[in-house]
Design an enzyme around this catalytic site. Structure first.
Site, mmCIF file in Angstrom:
data_model
loop_
_atom_site.group_PDB
_atom_site.id
_atom_site.type_symbol
_atom_site.label_atom_id
_atom_site.label_comp_id
_atom_site.label_asym_id
_atom_site.label_seq_id
_atom_site.Cartn_x
_atom_site.Cartn_y
_atom_site.Cartn_z
ATOM 1 N N ASP A 21 -2.489 -15.339 -14.643
ATOM 2 C CA ASP A 21 -3.682 -15.687 -15.431
ATOM 3 C C ASP A 21 -3.301 -16.018 -16.871
ATOM 4 O O ASP A 21 -3.832 -16.951 -17.466
ATOM 5 C CB ASP A 21 -4.691 -14.532 -15.439
ATOM 6 C CG ASP A 21 -5.671 -14.632 -14.288
ATOM 7 O OD1 ASP A 21 -5.498 -15.525 -13.430
ATOM 8 O OD2 ASP A 21 -6.614 -13.823 -14.230
ATOM 9 N N ASP B 116 6.579 -6.408 -20.045
ATOM 10 C CA ASP B 116 5.957 -6.434 -21.376
ATOM 11 C C ASP B 116 6.575 -7.546 -22.224
ATOM 12 O O ASP B 116 5.873 -8.280 -22.926
ATOM 13 C CB ASP B 116 6.080 -5.062 -22.066
ATOM 14 C CG ASP B 116 7.440 -4.401 -21.867
ATOM 15 O OD1 ASP B 116 8.229 -4.886 -21.029
ATOM 16 O OD2 ASP B 116 7.737 -3.422 -22.560
ATOM 17 N N TYR C 65 -1.433 -2.663 -5.030
ATOM 18 C CA TYR C 65 -2.772 -2.869 -4.461
ATOM 19 C C TYR C 65 -2.866 -2.370 -3.026
ATOM 20 O O TYR C 65 -3.946 -2.186 -2.491
ATOM 21 C CB TYR C 65 -3.174 -4.345 -4.523
ATOM 22 C CG TYR C 65 -3.314 -4.887 -5.930
ATOM 23 C CD1 TYR C 65 -3.598 -4.034 -6.990
ATOM 24 C CD2 TYR C 65 -3.157 -6.228 -6.202
ATOM 25 C CE1 TYR C 65 -3.711 -4.517 -8.280
ATOM 26 C CE2 TYR C 65 -3.278 -6.718 -7.499
ATOM 27 C CZ TYR C 65 -3.554 -5.850 -8.525
ATOM 28 O OH TYR C 65 -3.670 -6.330 -9.801
ATOM 29 N N ASP D 186 -0.445 -10.813 -10.953
ATOM 30 C CA ASP D 186 -1.885 -10.989 -11.147
ATOM 31 C C ASP D 186 -2.159 -11.277 -12.625
ATOM 32 O O ASP D 186 -2.872 -12.219 -12.990
ATOM 33 C CB ASP D 186 -2.584 -9.685 -10.702
ATOM 34 C CG ASP D 186 -4.084 -9.857 -10.572
ATOM 35 O OD1 ASP D 186 -4.580 -10.980 -10.777
ATOM 36 O OD2 ASP D 186 -4.764 -8.861 -10.259
ATOM 37 N N LYS E 205 9.780 -4.005 -14.170
ATOM 38 C CA LYS E 205 9.744 -2.942 -15.178
ATOM 39 C C LYS E 205 10.840 -1.947 -14.809
ATOM 40 O O LYS E 205 10.602 -0.747 -14.632
ATOM 41 C CB LYS E 205 8.338 -2.315 -15.188
ATOM 42 C CG LYS E 205 8.064 -1.363 -16.327
ATOM 43 C CD LYS E 205 7.875 -2.039 -17.662
ATOM 44 C CE LYS E 205 7.698 -0.994 -18.744
ATOM 45 N NZ LYS E 205 7.803 -1.515 -20.100
#
Ligand code: NAD
Length: 359
Positions: free
Chosen positions: A254, A226, A143, A250, A194
């Site tokens: 959630d 994943d 970001y 992020d 990752k």
């Protein structure tokens, strides 16, 4: 000896002032039991601040926050400010607050209250006992990495670019927070990256692994993002504390939060290296129910518990608040958002009063 703390309250917009009022009453009831003196000052943020001063985060608000021991925030935003330019929107106040206080660690618990198990979309046998803390890096990663933007080539073809980058110091400081939180919990830390594809993730994994010997009581594991997303749905009970970067965090925070099924129950904390942390519910300002005494104050109340635990080191007081929430749910008292058959439906104020009675 009495411990004194100064706390900045940012009620913000929509249901913010209602849920904040109930929460302050709870804190005032808890304080004398633990010999705490809580000194509250209120400041403006979001739409309320735009209306009063033209800015979503007035300098005076940031200064008040900086001078305090902790910041308790409710929520910001509403339809009436939706069409303002981005820099003048309520959300900009939130980002400014995080930046201004250097908050790099975001803590998002996902705890299942057995009384609300029906609210989850997963089977009870999968989610019973779930108690996860997601620690997300908040100020680095994709970001913020440079270069970023949409660039036009000489042949007028457009290319969108974001850069996922982490300095080792950024990884070390979030890993330290996560190891220390895992130590306070069930001593299991899962680092999510990752590393099979991304170099930045390989550095992340190397740094987290290098820190593990400093915390011999914490069992460290690694998962690719994943797989982590799948495992959270398949068998969420395997997780205790999860640490991950900004983008993965992020999404995973959630996902983990939604295992519980009820947005009105989810608190969060954002911490920096020093200075006050910000403690706030995950939900927004719920303008659709604002001013009608319909809001669930429990996410805000649980955010105050996180403030006591992670911001002021008052673990027992935090636990007392969490137990009060548990007991009120046990009595069958529910706001509309978590209502189910046979329970007693109440408004925001009555939920606050029920907590006070239990405390
Ligand atoms: P929201 O979380 O405000 O509301 C989503 C739904 O959940 C609504 O139906 C609402 O009534 C319900 N809800 C939320 N909190 C509740 C509570 N405590 N009790 C009972 N019901 C509750 O999300 P939204 O509708 O997408 O956004 C509304 C405004 O909030 C927007 O302006 C948005 O930008 C802002 N927002 C702010 C924050 C924040 O302050 N951190 C976070 C998300 C959204």
């Amino acid at each position: 000896m009495t411990q004194k703390y100064s706390i900045t309250l940012l009620p913000g917009d929509g249901i913010g002032p209602e849920i904040m009022a109930s929460t302050v009453l709870v804190l005032q009831a808890i304080a004398p039991k633990f010999d705490l003196e809580l000194d509250f000052q209120e400041a403006l943020i979001g739409g309320a601040a735009i209306d009063a001063t033209g800015s979503p985060l007035p300098e005076a608000t940031l200064e008040t926050c900086r001078q305090s021991d902790a910041v308790l925030l409710a929520a910001i935003g509403g339809y009436q400010w939706d069409n303002l330019p981005r820099q003048q929107r309520p959300e900009t106040g939130l980002l400014g607050l995080r930046q201004g206080l250097g908050l790099f660690a975001n803590l998002r618990p996902a705890t299942i209250f057995p009384q609300l198990i029906e609210a989850s979309t997963l089977k009870p046998e999968v989610i019973t006992g779930v108690d996860i803390m997601v620690v997300r890096e908040l100020t680095g990663g994709i970001y913020f990495g440079q270069p970023k933007g949409i660039f036009t080539s000489e042949t007028q073809k457009k290319r969108g670019v974001n850069t996922m980058a982490y300095h080792e110091e950024e990884i070390d400081r979030i890993a330290k927070v996560a190891f220390e939180i895992a130590q306070k919990r069930n001593k299991k830390l899962c680092s999510v990256d990752k590393a099979n594809v991304l170099d930045v993730s390989q550095l992340w994994r190397d740094r987290v692994t290098a820190m593990a010997p400093l915390y011999p009581d914490v069992e460290l594991s690694h998962l690719y993002v994943d797989n982590a997303a799948m495992q959270l749905i398949r068998n969420p009970r395997q997780f205790d504390t999860i640490v991950t970067g900004n983008l993965f965090g992020d999404i995973l925070s959630d996902e983990a939060a939604m295992l519980t099924g009820s947005i009105g129950m989810l608190p969060s904390a954002s911490l920096g290296a020093k200075g006050p942390g910000v403690f706030e519910p995950v939900h927004g300002s719920a303008p659709d129910i604002a001013g009608q005494d319909l809001a669930n104050p429990l996410a805000q109340v649980l955010s105050a518990a996180m403030m006591l635990r992670y911001g002021l080191n008052q673990d027992e007081a935090a636990t007392t608040i969490e137990k009060a929430v548990w007991n009120v749910l046990e009595k069958g008292i529910r706001t509309g958002d978590i209502m189910s058959d046979g329970m007693k439906k109440v408004g925001c104020q009555a939920m606050g009063a029920a907590l006070l009675e239990v405390i």
